[in-house]
Scaffold this active site. Structure first.
Site, PDB file in Angstrom:
ATOM      1  N   GLU A 198      -2.881   6.107  -5.314  1.00 39.06           N
ATOM      2  CA  GLU A 198      -2.871   5.825  -4.069  1.00 39.06           C
ATOM      3  C   GLU A 198      -2.266   6.876  -2.655  1.00 39.06           C
ATOM      4  O   GLU A 198      -3.154   7.128  -2.248  1.00 39.06           O
ATOM      5  CB  GLU A 198      -2.630   4.779  -3.974  1.00 39.06           C
TER       6      GLU A 198
ATOM      7  N   TYR B 251       0.564  -0.863  -0.153  1.00 38.95           N
ATOM      8  CA  TYR B 251       0.136  -0.212   0.105  1.00 38.95           C
ATOM      9  C   TYR B 251       0.685   1.299   0.007  1.00 38.95           C
ATOM     10  O   TYR B 251       2.347   1.140   0.604  1.00 38.95           O
ATOM     11  CB  TYR B 251      -0.970   0.676   0.854  1.00 38.95           C
ATOM     12  N   HIS B 252       0.349   2.653  -0.973  1.00 40.10           N
ATOM     13  CA  HIS B 252       1.177   3.605  -0.854  1.00 40.10           C
ATOM     14  C   HIS B 252       0.762   4.851  -0.353  1.00 40.10           C
ATOM     15  O   HIS B 252      -0.427   5.346  -0.323  1.00 40.10           O
ATOM     16  CB  HIS B 252       1.020   3.840  -2.543  1.00 40.10           C
ATOM     17  N   GLY B 253       1.321   5.350   0.667  1.00 38.77           N
ATOM     18  CA  GLY B 253       1.091   6.061   1.969  1.00 38.77           C
ATOM     19  C   GLY B 253       1.527   7.406   1.120  1.00 38.77           C
ATOM     20  O   GLY B 253       1.966   7.588  -0.151  1.00 38.77           O
TER      21      GLY B 253
END
Length: 257
Positions: free
Chosen positions: A162, A89-91
């Site tokens: 994202e 997951y890309h913060g």
């Protein structure tokens, strides 16, 4: 004057940590260039000649991770000994991923190649750092070559979109991206899911506005700056591998991931 001072202080507080991270990244590249010139290194950036420099870089970021975010990494035993694709997951700022790379190299002396958005390669003054840390544009051919050479390859299917437009709900913003699944099936390698707890609590983006979304979709450039940098605790979890299955379709594999 008091109101203006408080406003400026608040702005600096919210943006000072992201700017500090950016400063350290550029400083790292400068030090690499100095090391290259002083040692007259001409070797491929992925070669073992650069391992001492990688260890120094990894040690710095690991100390930063421990101090600022009390960083923990769990599930390293789930990584295969051979090639595989890490999906994460890309913060708003993927600093957690940098922490993961650093600790993986320190613990296992293992280099994970990273697929990055094309805009990263347009940033001036980072060419050597990107090469030494194994960052690549990530075409299908490049990923297959890396996997066949035994590397781990990591990718965030949501990427910059994202980072910009997800929020504290951690909703995946993958759109119709399926390339990582096709590559995994072609290379016959497992996919390993990875997620960092609290990364959105540490670093955030301004709430989505139609103007910013249209601006990104038309230019593919991240004009919205991240803010935050609160010292919340980060825990990265590496999940169990999803093994290669010759009978699964690309769509089914994407859904499973």
């Amino acid at each position: 004057v008091v109101i203006a001072s408080l406003t400026m202080s608040a702005i600096l507080f919210f943006f000072i940590v992201p700017l500090t991270i950016l400063f350290f990244i550029y400083l790292t590249n400068i030090l690499l260039v100095m090391h290259q010139r002083n040692s007259e290194i001409e070797a491929d950036p992925l070669s073992d000649v650069w391992d001492s420099a990688r260890k120094t870089i990894a040690s710095f970021w690991d100390v930063y991770a421990r101090i600022w975010h009390g960083y923990e990494l769990h599930g390293v035993e789930n990584l295969p000994e051979g090639p595989g694709i890490l999906v994460y997951y890309h913060g708003a700022i993927p600093i957690d991923y940098l922490y993961f790379l650093s600790r993986l190299f320190l613990w296992k002396k293992r280099l994970c190649l990273s697929v990055a958005d094309h805009f990263v390669f347009r940033l001036p003054g980072l060419k050597l750092l990107l090469g030494v840390t194994g960052v690549m544009p990530g075409t299908r051919e490049e990923c297959l070559i890396a996997l066949r050479n035994g590397y781990l390859v990591s990718i965030s299917p949501g990427g910059v979109r994202e980072a910009l437009f997800s929020d504290e709900s951690y909703q995946l913003v993958w759109g119709n991206r399926k390339g990582f699944a096709r590559v995994a099936l072609d290379a016959k390698v497992p996919i390993i899911p990875m997620y960092t707890q609290n990364v959105r609590e540490g670093y955030r983006m301004l709430k989505e506005r139609r103007f910013f979304r249209q601006l990104y979709e038309s230019t593919r450039l991240p004009f919205t700056p991240p803010y935050g940098g609160l010292p919340v605790k980060f825990r990265t979890y590496i999940g169990e591998p999803i093994p290669y299955d010759p009978n699964i379709t690309t769509d089914e594999l994407v859904e499973k991931v």
